[in-house]
Structure formats: structure tokens, C-alpha cells
Design a protein around this motif. Structure first.
Motif, short mmCIF file in Angstrom:
data_model
loop_
_atom_site.label_atom_id
_atom_site.label_comp_id
_atom_site.label_asym_id
_atom_site.label_seq_id
_atom_site.Cartn_x
_atom_site.Cartn_y
_atom_site.Cartn_z
N LYS A 190 19.56 -21.45 62.48
CA LYS A 190 19.91 -20.47 63.80
C LYS A 190 20.46 -21.58 64.74
O LYS A 190 19.73 -22.28 65.28
CB LYS A 190 19.10 -19.41 64.24
CG LYS A 190 19.31 -18.88 65.48
CD LYS A 190 18.43 -17.70 65.88
CE LYS A 190 18.87 -16.80 67.16
NZ LYS A 190 17.85 -15.85 67.44
N SER A 191 21.41 -21.20 65.51
CA SER A 191 22.05 -22.05 66.72
C SER A 191 22.99 -21.40 67.44
O SER A 191 23.24 -20.09 67.01
CB SER A 191 22.86 -23.45 66.41
OG SER A 191 24.04 -22.97 65.37
N ALA A 192 23.52 -21.91 68.51
CA ALA A 192 24.50 -21.12 69.47
C ALA A 192 25.67 -20.74 68.67
O ALA A 192 26.10 -19.73 68.75
CB ALA A 192 24.60 -22.10 70.48
N ALA A 193 26.07 -21.65 67.50
CA ALA A 193 27.21 -21.40 66.88
C ALA A 193 26.83 -20.66 65.49
O ALA A 193 27.87 -19.94 65.08
CB ALA A 193 27.79 -22.83 66.48
N ASN A 194 25.72 -20.23 65.53
CA ASN A 194 25.15 -19.59 64.28
C ASN A 194 24.17 -18.66 64.57
O ASN A 194 23.10 -18.93 64.11
CB ASN A 194 25.02 -20.35 62.90
CG ASN A 194 24.65 -19.65 61.75
OD1 ASN A 194 25.27 -18.63 61.18
ND2 ASN A 194 23.37 -20.21 60.94
N PRO A 195 24.24 -17.65 65.44
CA PRO A 195 23.08 -16.97 65.91
C PRO A 195 22.42 -15.92 64.94
O PRO A 195 21.52 -15.47 65.30
CB PRO A 195 23.85 -16.23 67.05
CG PRO A 195 25.23 -16.08 66.76
CD PRO A 195 25.64 -17.39 65.93
N GLU A 196 23.05 -15.79 63.76
CA GLU A 196 22.58 -15.16 62.62
C GLU A 196 21.57 -15.86 61.62
O GLU A 196 20.95 -15.28 61.00
CB GLU A 196 23.65 -14.24 61.79
CG GLU A 196 24.61 -13.58 62.59
CD GLU A 196 25.79 -14.41 63.32
OE1 GLU A 196 25.89 -15.54 62.84
OE2 GLU A 196 26.77 -13.62 63.83
N GLY A 197 21.49 -17.11 62.02
CA GLY A 197 20.79 -17.83 61.06
C GLY A 197 19.07 -17.79 61.29
O GLY A 197 18.87 -17.13 62.22
N VAL A 234 17.32 -17.70 50.70
CA VAL A 234 18.69 -17.71 51.42
C VAL A 234 19.23 -16.39 51.64
O VAL A 234 19.88 -15.69 50.65
CB VAL A 234 19.57 -18.71 50.67
CG1 VAL A 234 20.91 -18.79 51.31
CG2 VAL A 234 18.97 -20.04 50.36
N PRO A 235 19.12 -15.58 52.82
CA PRO A 235 19.53 -14.29 52.88
C PRO A 235 21.28 -14.35 52.89
O PRO A 235 21.92 -15.18 53.04
CB PRO A 235 19.40 -13.79 54.49
CG PRO A 235 18.23 -14.93 54.75
CD PRO A 235 18.42 -16.08 53.86
N ILE A 236 21.59 -13.25 51.95
CA ILE A 236 22.86 -13.14 51.57
C ILE A 236 23.95 -13.04 52.43
O ILE A 236 25.15 -13.50 52.79
CB ILE A 236 23.04 -11.82 50.71
CG1 ILE A 236 24.42 -11.76 50.01
CG2 ILE A 236 22.85 -10.47 51.35
CD1 ILE A 236 24.74 -10.78 48.97
N ALA A 237 23.49 -12.41 53.79
CA ALA A 237 24.45 -12.27 55.06
C ALA A 237 24.82 -13.49 55.80
O ALA A 237 25.79 -13.69 56.48
CB ALA A 237 23.68 -11.22 55.83
N ASP A 238 23.66 -14.42 55.66
CA ASP A 238 23.88 -15.83 56.16
C ASP A 238 24.64 -16.74 55.25
O ASP A 238 25.15 -17.72 55.96
CB ASP A 238 22.72 -16.42 56.48
CG ASP A 238 21.68 -15.65 57.59
OD1 ASP A 238 22.36 -14.82 58.21
OD2 ASP A 238 20.58 -15.73 57.47
N SER A 239 24.83 -16.27 54.04
CA SER A 239 25.25 -17.54 53.06
C SER A 239 26.74 -16.73 52.53
O SER A 239 27.80 -17.07 52.82
CB SER A 239 24.33 -18.05 52.27
OG SER A 239 23.61 -16.83 51.49
N ALA A 240 26.46 -16.03 51.46
CA ALA A 240 27.74 -15.66 50.54
C ALA A 240 28.43 -15.06 51.35
O ALA A 240 29.86 -15.08 51.24
CB ALA A 240 27.01 -14.79 49.45
N HIS A 241 28.27 -14.05 52.23
CA HIS A 241 29.23 -13.03 52.85
C HIS A 241 29.89 -13.93 54.07
O HIS A 241 31.16 -13.71 54.34
CB HIS A 241 28.24 -12.10 53.52
CG HIS A 241 27.86 -11.02 52.61
ND1 HIS A 241 26.84 -9.97 53.12
CD2 HIS A 241 28.41 -10.74 51.47
CE1 HIS A 241 26.68 -9.31 52.24
NE2 HIS A 241 27.52 -9.57 51.10
N LYS A 242 29.42 -15.21 54.41
CA LYS A 242 30.14 -16.10 55.32
C LYS A 242 30.88 -16.92 54.51
O LYS A 242 32.18 -17.15 54.86
CB LYS A 242 29.40 -16.78 56.12
CG LYS A 242 28.66 -15.95 57.17
CD LYS A 242 27.75 -16.88 58.06
CE LYS A 242 27.02 -15.97 59.23
NZ LYS A 242 26.16 -16.78 60.06
#
Length: 278
Positions: free
Chosen positions: A132-139, A232-240
Motif C-alpha cells: 500500500k502506498s499513496a499511488a496504490n491505496p488498495e494495497g 496475493v489478493p485478486i483485486a490487487d493483482s490480477a484485476h489490475k
């Protein structure tokens, strides 16, 4: 089986099975495992007439337990050293978890520029970025990965058993059918590698931004992910990742865990074969 020595003197162990004139499939394993994690897939594709190759990442399995170079750039460069040594052409590169990050960087920086890669597969893979970071708030918060490091440093053997017996294969879910042999095999692979490589590898798989690598890939790329992946949550990886790929196809699996290539090998192997042969 054999070893390839990299430019910085690291011996990378590899398996190379099947006809040398057959199309090569190159498998990239996840953290903190080894090439052995792909045994089921390698035997399956060997039976289909392919040449199958898998290597142990530096510091993992049977490769040299060096102190330095545990980052995606070195992982990808080491993979390229194996590919060049074996002169692999028209290869399909298949990566699981951290190995998926390795594949993304390898294909972007080495595979496509050298003309040696024709397809790629990201299985339960870490791209584009996990933390998670400012550029990746869903992480995932950095505290999650700090916890991994603390647990590894305190008692690596216990930590590895808990990961395999719990979230990796979804054995912590109600009604899950726990397979102790799978847990033991995961633990065996992990403990064969070096603690330093695995400790540093947590930063590599969680904090490396692979966005530009994924964007740069133009070969057909299959993205496979379990919808109940707790690692590795799917929303944070595959969907992106599928939104970033120029030529990507996404397939997800309800109820499948991060360890689906082992627990659901029959399903995964069939889908991989279809993609490779198309």
C-alpha cells in the motif's frame, strides 16, 4: 539437471527435461520455494511432448545461498542466464506468485527484446505491486510484510509451517480438506533455501513496482488467479494487471487458493495447455 553460473558468480540450479528440439516451457517458482513446486506441471507437459525447464532462484533450493542480489532485476537476469545457456527459443514463461513478478520483469527486459519469448503466464502473481502506498491505496499495509520479516527472523521453521498449513492453500477455511503431505512439501522446499535470500525476497515481492514491466509486455499473456487467494489478493493483482497488459486474457477460479497450481493441478494444467496450444 545442472547449474548455470551467472556473471556475478552465482550458481543457478535448473532442471531441463524432454526433447531438446521441442518447444520450451520455462517455469518460475514462488517465494520461498524451488523448482520442485512445478513438478506436477513439468511431468504433465513432458507427457505432452514439450521441453520443460525450471530453475531455483538465487538463494533458493539448490542454487547458491549468496548474500546479495535478492531483487527482481537479479531474478530476471539470472533467468536470462539460464535461457541463454540452454539457447531456448520461442519459449513460454510461466510464473507463480513471486515467480510471476520475475516473469513480468524477465519478459519486459530480456525475453521480448531478445526475441526468445512467445507467450507468458502469470499465476496468482504479485504484479503490478502489492504494498500500500499513496499511488496504490488498495494495497496491503507495509506492516503485513514487516510481520513476515519478524516471523521469519524469529523462527523460520515455525513460520513456514504456519503459512503452508493456513492461508497459502486455504487450509484455514471451514471445511477445508487438509493435506499434510502438501504442507510438508512446502516446508521442505522453503527450508532448503537461505534465510537471507528469503528475508530480502519479502521486499522484492511486495515492494517492487512492476507496472511498467506489465505495460511493456506485448506477447499473449494469460493471467490466472484464485478468487479466494489470501496471499496475493485478486483485486490487487490480477484485476489490475489485466488492465495494463496489451494482449492479456484473464481467468479466475471461485474458491481457489494461492496454492491452486498444486491443489487444483488438473484444472490449471488443462487451461495452461489450451493457452499454449492456441
Amino acid at each position: 539437471m545442472g547449474f548455470v553460473t551467472t556473471k556475478d558468480g552465482v550458481e543457478i540450479f535448473y532442471k531441463d527435461w524432454g526433447p531438446k528440439d521441442a518447444q520450451p516451457l520455462v517455469f518460475h517458482h514462488g517465494w520461498p520455494l524451488s523448482a520442485d513446486d512445478w513438478d506436477t506441471q513439468m511431468l504433465f507437459f513432458l507427457s505432452k511432448g514439450y521441453r520443460v525447464i525450471a530453475h531455483d532462484r538465487r538463494g533458493h533450493g539448490r542454487s547458491t545461498q549468496v548474500s546479495e542480489g535478492h531483487d527482481m532485476d537479479h531474478y530476471a537476469t539470472d533467468a536470462f542466464a539460464v535461457v541463454e545457456a540452454l539457447d531456448l527459443k520461442k519459449a513460454v514463461h510461466i510464473g507463480h506468485s513471486t515467480g510471476g513478478g520475475e516473469v513480468a520483469r524477465y519478459v519486459a527486459k530480456h525475453g521480448e527484446p531478445s526475441g526468445r519469448t512467445v507467450k507468458a503466464v502469470l499465476v496468482s502473481a504479485v504484479p503490478p505491486i502489492m504494498v500500500k502506498s499513496a499511488a496504490n491505496p488498495e494495497g496491503l499495509p507495509i506492516e503485513v510484510f514487516d510481520g513476515f520479516r519478524a516471523a521469519l527472523a524469529a523462527n523460520r521453521a515455525h513460520f513456514y509451517h504456519e503459512v503452508a498449513a493456513g492461508p497459502f492453500y486455504g487450509f484455514n477455511r471451514d471445511g477445508a480438506k487438509v493435506d499434510e503431505s502438501v504442507i510438508q512439501n512446502w516446508w521442505r522446499q522453503g527450508m532448503a533455501g537461505g534465510a537471507k535470500a528469503h528475508y530480502d525476497g519479502i521486499k522484492a515481492f511486495s515492494e517492487t513496482d512492476l507496472t511498467e514491466d506489465v505495460k511493456a509486455i506485448s506477447v499473449p499473456t494469460l493471467v490466472l488467479h484464485g478468487e479466494d487467494d489470501q496471499i496475493v489478493p485478486i483485486a490487487d493483482s490480477a484485476h489490475k494487471s489485466i488492465k495494463l497488459l496489451k494482449n492479456g486474457t484473464l481467468k479466475t477460479y471461485p474458491g481457489f487458493s494461492h496454492g491452486m497450481l498444486t491443489l487444483n493441478a488438473d484444472v490449471l494444467n488443462a487451461d495452461l495447455l489450451k493457452f499454449i496450444e492456441t
